[in-house]
Scaffold this active site. Sequence first.
Site, PDB file in Angstrom:
ATOM      1  CB  CYS A 173      -0.492   2.205   4.087  1.00 25.29           C
ATOM      2  SG  CYS A 173      -2.030   1.711   3.513  1.00 25.29           S
ATOM      3  CG  ASP A 174       3.379   1.053   4.217  1.00 25.21           C
ATOM      4  OD1 ASP A 174       2.945   1.548   5.622  1.00 25.21           O
ATOM      5  OD2 ASP A 174       2.925   0.186   4.040  1.00 25.21           O
TER       6      ASP A 174
ATOM      7  CB  CYS B  48      -0.880  -0.045   1.063  1.00 29.50           C
ATOM      8  SG  CYS B  48      -1.899   1.649   1.332  1.00 29.50           S
TER       9      CYS B  48
END
Length: 322
Positions: free
Chosen positions: A145-146, A142
Amino acid sequence: MCSRKEREKVYCDVLILGGGPAGLSAAIYTARAKLFTVVVDEGLVGGQVASTFHVANYPGTNGVVRGIDLMDNMKKQAEDFGAIIDDMKEVSELNLEGEEKFVKTDDTDYYAKSVIIATGATPRKLPAEGEREFRGRGVHYCATCDGAMYQDANVIVVGGGNSAVEEAVFLTRYVKHVTLIHQLDHFQASKAAQEELFKNPNISIIWNSQVKKIIGENFVKAVLIENVNTKETQEIETDGVFVYIGMEPKTDFLKGKVKMNERGYIITDEDMQTNIPGVFAVGDVREKKVRQIATATGDGVVAGVIVEKYLAEKQLIFAGKA
């Protein structure tokens, strides 16, 4: 003396497993039809869409909308019509046979007159040595997300579909350079997505290659890739690897419970009905050719309408109570 907490029992007309766009769309329709509706999700509602930075092709938006905003709107709409959202609940047992369905989570027993399966799909894991060891320590699924963890770093993106191409472009907001590795000599992504990628100077492409091994100590330091034609290998230094090589349906807990195809996708008719009366499947979890947010919401709408008719015909609608 230890006291044992009594398990909660919830009785409902419609139990929806999964709180992505398909599940929430179904909930909007069933709750608006005055059916007592409960949505159960193993994580936070929103599905894959909630972790998508922006959505550019969802009808009715101003061109681009953040995935999390779109899903928050759907959640609020479902709740405003009376749907109950039970997130962070993992299903441990279920029985879909009979007129009353049973679903068990860690602290609650759900009894429902109908069930809509909307559990979606999860990213396919990279089939490379070291993937599991470095998952979360340099191997990610992701970018939204990261990606911010990799400010001014060099990263690799694996894949060639829309997700890989779009997220490679997204990562250039943070990273210094993206190397995209694809096992074919062409992308399967849309023309628009490819155009965005090709005009980005901070992205390079390695065709006809696949990642064979993740190399590092505490964190990823490099990958070993192999050319699928020549079988030649080379090591490429990198700070992180983002993987987009397809999806797998989240149906492991349903094996033997409902009819699926050989890949684990649930088989339904055009009314979203499975082979079990009163059990429906919608969104990415069901067998179909196109998987988009709009098609997921469409599935949810169809199921929501058909479930209302199913319950009316069965004369099983009753006041829900916890």
